[in-house]
Scaffold this active site. Structure first.
Site, PDB file in Angstrom:
ATOM      1  N   GLY A   1       0.917  -1.140  -0.143  1.00 46.11           N
ATOM      2  CA  GLY A   1      -0.126  -0.003  -0.068  1.00 46.11           C
ATOM      3  C   GLY A   1       0.906   1.151   0.052  1.00 46.11           C
TER       4      GLY A   1
ATOM      5  N   LYS B   1      -1.767  -0.939  -5.694  1.00 47.20           N
ATOM      6  CA  LYS B   1      -2.874  -1.189  -6.840  1.00 47.20           C
ATOM      7  C   LYS B   1      -2.761  -0.054  -8.015  1.00 47.20           C
ATOM      8  CE  LYS B   1      -7.003  -2.687  -4.873  1.00 47.20           C
ATOM      9  NZ  LYS B   1      -8.314  -1.982  -4.216  1.00 47.20           N
TER      10      LYS B   1
ATOM     11  N   VAL C   1      -2.881  -6.776  -3.902  1.00 44.00           N
ATOM     12  CA  VAL C   1      -2.510  -7.798  -2.940  1.00 44.00           C
ATOM     13  C   VAL C   1      -3.844  -8.809  -2.717  1.00 44.00           C
ATOM     14  CG1 VAL C   1      -1.639  -8.432  -0.550  1.00 44.00           C
ATOM     15  CG2 VAL C   1      -0.868  -6.391  -1.741  1.00 44.00           C
TER      16      VAL C   1
ATOM     17  N   GLU D   1     -17.809  17.064   5.304  1.00 44.94           N
ATOM     18  CA  GLU D   1     -16.907  17.439   4.404  1.00 44.94           C
ATOM     19  C   GLU D   1     -17.445  17.552   2.921  1.00 44.94           C
ATOM     20  OE1 GLU D   1     -12.648  16.346   5.210  1.00 44.94           O
ATOM     21  OE2 GLU D   1     -12.555  18.326   6.218  1.00 44.94           O
TER      22      GLU D   1
ATOM     23  N   LYS E   1      -6.198  24.558   7.146  1.00 41.92           N
ATOM     24  CA  LYS E   1      -6.268  23.087   6.580  1.00 41.92           C
ATOM     25  C   LYS E   1      -5.267  23.122   5.387  1.00 41.92           C
ATOM     26  CE  LYS E   1      -9.555  19.300   5.953  1.00 41.92           C
ATOM     27  NZ  LYS E   1      -8.433  18.648   5.675  1.00 41.92           N
TER      28      LYS E   1
HETATM   29  P1  FAD Z   1      -4.827   5.023   2.400  1.00 47.11           P
HETATM   30  O1  FAD Z   1      -4.315   6.488   2.204  1.00 47.11           O
HETATM   31  O2  FAD Z   1      -6.018   4.762   2.203  1.00 47.11           O
HETATM   32  O3  FAD Z   1      -3.859   4.199   1.530  1.00 47.11           O
HETATM   33  C1  FAD Z   1      -4.052   2.699   1.285  1.00 47.11           C
HETATM   34  C2  FAD Z   1      -3.284   2.303   0.004  1.00 47.11           C
HETATM   35  O4  FAD Z   1      -3.437   1.122  -0.176  1.00 47.11           O
HETATM   36  C3  FAD Z   1      -3.829   3.050  -1.434  1.00 47.11           C
HETATM   37  O5  FAD Z   1      -2.791   3.524  -2.306  1.00 47.11           O
HETATM   38  C4  FAD Z   1      -4.727   1.883  -2.018  1.00 47.11           C
HETATM   39  O6  FAD Z   1      -4.756   2.115  -3.383  1.00 47.11           O
HETATM   40  C5  FAD Z   1      -3.653   0.575  -1.570  1.00 47.11           C
HETATM   41  N1  FAD Z   1      -4.199  -0.530  -1.647  1.00 47.11           N
HETATM   42  C6  FAD Z   1      -5.456  -0.900  -1.119  1.00 47.11           C
HETATM   43  N2  FAD Z   1      -5.915  -2.239  -1.320  1.00 47.11           N
HETATM   44  C7  FAD Z   1      -4.972  -2.762  -1.931  1.00 47.11           C
HETATM   45  C8  FAD Z   1      -4.494  -4.139  -2.558  1.00 47.11           C
HETATM   46  N3  FAD Z   1      -5.493  -5.131  -2.264  1.00 47.11           N
HETATM   47  N4  FAD Z   1      -3.347  -4.188  -3.184  1.00 47.11           N
HETATM   48  C9  FAD Z   1      -2.533  -2.838  -3.352  1.00 47.11           C
HETATM   49  N5  FAD Z   1      -2.763  -1.799  -2.938  1.00 47.11           N
HETATM   50  C10 FAD Z   1      -3.686  -1.894  -2.076  1.00 47.11           C
HETATM   51  N6  FAD Z   1      -7.440  12.177   7.970  1.00 47.11           N
HETATM   52  C11 FAD Z   1      -6.692  13.339   8.527  1.00 47.11           C
HETATM   53  O7  FAD Z   1      -5.985  13.057   9.367  1.00 47.11           O
HETATM   54  N7  FAD Z   1      -7.021  14.452   8.201  1.00 47.11           N
HETATM   55  C12 FAD Z   1      -7.894  14.798   7.019  1.00 47.11           C
HETATM   56  O8  FAD Z   1      -8.556  15.980   6.758  1.00 47.11           O
HETATM   57  C13 FAD Z   1      -8.816  13.784   6.758  1.00 47.11           C
HETATM   58  N8  FAD Z   1      -9.630  13.937   5.644  1.00 47.11           N
HETATM   59  C14 FAD Z   1     -10.301  12.765   5.232  1.00 47.11           C
HETATM   60  C15 FAD Z   1     -11.160  12.990   4.027  1.00 47.11           C
HETATM   61  C16 FAD Z   1     -11.846  11.943   3.660  1.00 47.11           C
HETATM   62  C17 FAD Z   1     -12.983  12.311   2.478  1.00 47.11           C
HETATM   63  C18 FAD Z   1     -11.628  10.573   3.977  1.00 47.11           C
HETATM   64  C19 FAD Z   1     -12.318   9.537   3.067  1.00 47.11           C
HETATM   65  C20 FAD Z   1     -10.679  10.382   4.783  1.00 47.11           C
HETATM   66  C21 FAD Z   1     -10.090  11.363   5.381  1.00 47.11           C
HETATM   67  N9  FAD Z   1      -9.218  11.308   6.244  1.00 47.11           N
HETATM   68  C22 FAD Z   1      -8.506  12.385   6.946  1.00 47.11           C
HETATM   69  C23 FAD Z   1      -8.608   9.887   6.874  1.00 47.11           C
HETATM   70  C24 FAD Z   1      -7.341   9.339   6.074  1.00 47.11           C
HETATM   71  O9  FAD Z   1      -7.674   9.560   4.757  1.00 47.11           O
HETATM   72  C25 FAD Z   1      -7.091   8.028   6.489  1.00 47.11           C
HETATM   73  O10 FAD Z   1      -6.935   7.744   7.912  1.00 47.11           O
HETATM   74  C26 FAD Z   1      -5.834   7.571   5.639  1.00 47.11           C
HETATM   75  O11 FAD Z   1      -5.901   7.705   4.293  1.00 47.11           O
HETATM   76  C27 FAD Z   1      -5.347   6.331   6.112  1.00 47.11           C
HETATM   77  O12 FAD Z   1      -4.099   6.123   5.297  1.00 47.11           O
HETATM   78  P2  FAD Z   1      -3.651   4.591   5.045  1.00 47.11           P
HETATM   79  O13 FAD Z   1      -2.206   4.816   4.598  1.00 47.11           O
HETATM   80  O14 FAD Z   1      -3.941   3.693   6.144  1.00 47.11           O
HETATM   81  O15 FAD Z   1      -4.551   4.233   3.847  1.00 47.11           O
HETATM   82  P1  NAD Z   2     -16.607   8.011  11.270  1.00 46.22           P
HETATM   83  O1  NAD Z   2     -16.765   6.766  11.844  1.00 46.22           O
HETATM   84  O2  NAD Z   2     -16.019   9.257  11.893  1.00 46.22           O
HETATM   85  O3  NAD Z   2     -18.275   8.597  11.355  1.00 46.22           O
HETATM   86  C1  NAD Z   2     -19.336   8.005  10.769  1.00 46.22           C
HETATM   87  C2  NAD Z   2     -20.471   8.496  11.274  1.00 46.22           C
HETATM   88  O4  NAD Z   2     -21.710   7.827  10.653  1.00 46.22           O
HETATM   89  C3  NAD Z   2     -20.703   8.288  12.747  1.00 46.22           C
HETATM   90  O5  NAD Z   2     -21.164   9.679  12.992  1.00 46.22           O
HETATM   91  C4  NAD Z   2     -21.732   7.462  13.161  1.00 46.22           C
HETATM   92  O6  NAD Z   2     -22.379   7.874  13.932  1.00 46.22           O
HETATM   93  C5  NAD Z   2     -22.558   7.702  11.578  1.00 46.22           C
HETATM   94  N1  NAD Z   2     -23.495   6.113  11.558  1.00 46.22           N
HETATM   95  C6  NAD Z   2     -22.896   4.959  11.612  1.00 46.22           C
HETATM   96  N2  NAD Z   2     -23.987   4.329  11.402  1.00 46.22           N
HETATM   97  C7  NAD Z   2     -25.023   5.035  11.004  1.00 46.22           C
HETATM   98  C8  NAD Z   2     -26.275   4.700  10.413  1.00 46.22           C
HETATM   99  N3  NAD Z   2     -26.831   3.337  10.369  1.00 46.22           N
HETATM  100  N4  NAD Z   2     -27.228   5.578  10.042  1.00 46.22           N
HETATM  101  C9  NAD Z   2     -26.818   7.023  10.027  1.00 46.22           C
HETATM  102  N5  NAD Z   2     -25.499   7.369  10.662  1.00 46.22           N
HETATM  103  C10 NAD Z   2     -24.668   6.300  10.945  1.00 46.22           C
HETATM  104  O7  NAD Z   2     -16.439   7.940   9.866  1.00 46.22           O
HETATM  105  P2  NAD Z   2     -15.843   8.668   8.739  1.00 46.22           P
HETATM  106  O8  NAD Z   2     -16.413  10.228   8.741  1.00 46.22           O
HETATM  107  O9  NAD Z   2     -15.957   8.114   7.446  1.00 46.22           O
HETATM  108  O10 NAD Z   2     -14.257   9.257   9.245  1.00 46.22           O
HETATM  109  C11 NAD Z   2     -13.259   8.050   9.047  1.00 46.22           C
HETATM  110  C12 NAD Z   2     -11.865   8.289   9.694  1.00 46.22           C
HETATM  111  O11 NAD Z   2     -11.253   9.373   9.035  1.00 46.22           O
HETATM  112  C13 NAD Z   2     -12.220   9.164  11.222  1.00 46.22           C
HETATM  113  O12 NAD Z   2     -11.186   8.738  11.712  1.00 46.22           O
HETATM  114  C14 NAD Z   2     -12.256  10.436  10.964  1.00 46.22           C
HETATM  115  O13 NAD Z   2     -11.822  11.393  11.906  1.00 46.22           O
HETATM  116  C15 NAD Z   2     -11.226  10.720   9.793  1.00 46.22           C
HETATM  117  N6  NAD Z   2     -11.428  11.805   8.908  1.00 46.22           N
HETATM  118  C16 NAD Z   2     -10.752  12.998   9.474  1.00 46.22           C
HETATM  119  C17 NAD Z   2     -11.180  14.315   8.498  1.00 46.22           C
HETATM  120  C18 NAD Z   2     -10.656  15.439   8.994  1.00 46.22           C
HETATM  121  O14 NAD Z   2      -9.690  15.357   9.963  1.00 46.22           O
HETATM  122  N7  NAD Z   2     -10.769  16.543   8.334  1.00 46.22           N
HETATM  123  C19 NAD Z   2     -11.975  13.985   7.479  1.00 46.22           C
HETATM  124  C20 NAD Z   2     -12.577  12.718   7.293  1.00 46.22           C
HETATM  125  C21 NAD Z   2     -12.301  11.751   7.881  1.00 46.22           C
END
Ligand code: FAD
Ligand code: NAD
Length: 397
Positions: free
Chosen positions: A10, A38, A81, A170, A374
């Site tokens: 990853g 991937k 993987v 967001e 941010k």
């Molecule tokens: P990822 O960043 O998801 O990377 C996983 C990698 O593994 C990817 O490159 C993928 O392609 C690869 N992969 C997956 N499966 C396979 C496979 N089978 N074979 C080969 N490669 C594979 N966190 C914050 O701290 N601040 C934020 O502002 C924030 N904003 C977010 C906004 C959104 C919309 C979302 C969805 C999440 C946000 N998060 C934020 C959470 C954060 O993005 C995740 O916690 C973070 O990406 C985790 O990092 P990771 O390295 O574990 O996985």
């Molecule tokens: P999350 O688990 O933080 O939030 C999921 C939400 O869905 C919760 O509020 C939960 O109560 C709700 N939920 C669960 N089951 C439900 C149901 N049946 N019906 C309606 N609501 C339901 O998940 P996320 O928002 O995808 O975030 C995942 C991780 O990524 C978290 O750790 C979060 O902190 C992180 N993240 C961080 C940022 C940031 O820092 N700006 C942005 C995005 C994600």
């Protein structure tokens, strides 16, 4: 002894930072490092709500790996993987190739947690990857186009976001910015567009600072989001969602942001997990596997009060850096360093120029200053992985 083989699975935040750390710290021929991903690119998962809504392009959220990884030092394998055989110390890819390792880093990210809710897997979209957000953006545009040919179908203009955690909030912020553009482009009355944020808990962003939650909900409500709080999604169908209250919201676009769990490959490969995440030791190793590190969303780390840290990019980055340091230490027979996160706060965007969060050990920030902070933190990350050139190429204020 032959050169030790390190395989990193990853190239997200955790895997990439492990690879970059090793690239920097290891001497020539000290280890053979292979990075498996991937795709040929790294993507900024933290930005994916923007291309999903269509307020930026998917390309903006991706960075080609050969731009940031020294492919002379790190061998890159593009592949998916399939499984890990920890007893044999091998990894099998979907194309049948088998890679052997002395040390393994599992950094495969997360998957949507659907809690077994009927229909979510089949009918809801998830904000998970570049490919998934392209699909969401296209689908939203298609719904506007379809409405123009079937103007009685207001369900085409109804968007349901299931789960009001940070991802859901967001995304709502971006979608409310995008809707006016789409209404203009497709000549649609904005009053007909409905965006519902449905949350099971008694508040959006459960567990987060109440003043900031109120701020976020007020901003989003003003921008057109209708909240359904204390209202779990019970079922998703091809025609919308059924809520626990019995209410049915007719919609052809359900975006599920109800939470995440670790990549299922980890559990299927026999590691002990809780919601797909491995409860790692103080050095980020899987229990009973001294040569297997787990970082990012696949890892479960507890704070001193015994509560799990939420899976975030912020922690994943630090875990990757710590793991690179410990792999070098293992190879050099030096002592390992326990992982202790240095949390810098939480910042969330609420659309263009709007945000909120907590920084510097508890200071609350709102509005434009939060949005700018941010962006600054995003730029710091880009600088870390790719220097000034990469950071400048992605600046978008
Ligand atoms: P990822 O960043 O998801 O990377 C996983 C990698 O593994 C990817 O490159 C993928 O392609 C690869 N992969 C997956 N499966 C396979 C496979 N089978 N074979 C080969 N490669 C594979 N966190 C914050 O701290 N601040 C934020 O502002 C924030 N904003 C977010 C906004 C959104 C919309 C979302 C969805 C999440 C946000 N998060 C934020 C959470 C954060 O993005 C995740 O916690 C973070 O990406 C985790 O990092 P990771 O390295 O574990 O996985
Ligand atoms: P999350 O688990 O933080 O939030 C999921 C939400 O869905 C919760 O509020 C939960 O109560 C709700 N939920 C669960 N089951 C439900 C149901 N049946 N019906 C309606 N609501 C339901 O998940 P996320 O928002 O995808 O975030 C995942 C991780 O990524 C978290 O750790 C979060 O902190 C992180 N993240 C961080 C940022 C940031 O820092 N700006 C942005 C995005 C994600």
């Amino acid at each position: 002894m032959s050169t030790p083989k390190i395989v990193i699975l990853g190239a997200g935040y955790g895997g990439l930072l492990t690879a970059l750390g090793l690239q920097k710290k290891l001497n020539y021929n000290e280890a053979e490092v292979t990075l498996v991903n991937k795709h040929t690119y790294h993507y900024l998962t933290t930005w994916l709500h923007e291309p999903a809504a269509g307020t930026s392009s998917a390309d903006h959220a991706r960075v080609e790996l050969d731009r940031i990884v020294d492919m002379q030092k790190i061998k890159f394998v593009k592949g998916a993987v399939q499984s890990i055989q920890s007893t044999e110390q091998t990894v099998t890819l979907e194309n049948g190739d088998v890679l052997s390792y002395d040390y393994l880093v599992i950094a495969l990210g997360s998957e949507s947690e659907t809690f077994g809710i009927e229909g979510l897997k089949e009918y809801a979209f998830g904000i998970r990857s570049i490919n998934s957000v392209r699909q969401i953006r296209e689908h939203i545009e298609y719904m506007f186009a379809k409405y123009k040919t079937e103007p009685h179908r207001t369900d085409y203009l109804t968007f349901v976001v299931g789960g009001a955690g940070f991802t859901g909030i967001e995304f709502c912020g971006e979608l409310t910015d995008r809707v006016p553009e789409l209404c203009k482009e497709f000549d649609v009355d904005p009053e007909l567009v409905k965006i519902y944020s449905v949350e099971a808990a008694p508040t959006a962003l459960p567990g987060f600072d109440p003043e900031l939650v109120e701020y976020a909900m007020n901003v989003l409500t003003r921008k057109g989001v209708e909240f359904r709080i204390s209202t779990p999604v019970k079922q998703c169908t091809p025609d919308g969602v059924v809520l626990a209250t019995g209410e049915e919201i007719k919609s052809k676009t359900v975006i599920w942001t109800g939470g995440v769990r670790g990549n299922s490959i980890v559990e299927k490969s026999g590691f002990e997990v809780m919601r797909g995440r491995v409860k790692v030791d103080e050095y980020m190793r899987a229990p009973g596997h001294d040569n297997v590190f787990v970082v990012g969303d696949c890892a479960l780390v507890f704070n001193p009060e015994g509560r799990p840290y939420p899976p975030t990019a912020q922690i994943s980055i630090q875990e990757g850096e710590n793991t690179a340091q410990n792999l070098v230490a293992l190879i050099r027979n030096a002592p390992l360093t326990p992982f202790v996160p240095a949390l810098q706060g939480t910042l969330a965007s609420l659309g263009k120029g709007e945000g909120m969060g907590v920084v510097f050990g508890g200071k609350k920030v709102f509005g434009t200053s939060a949005a700018l902070m941010k962006k600054a933190s995003d730029l710091r990350y880009l600088y870390k992985i790719g220097g000034v050139g990469l950071a400048l190429s992605k600046v978008k204020l």
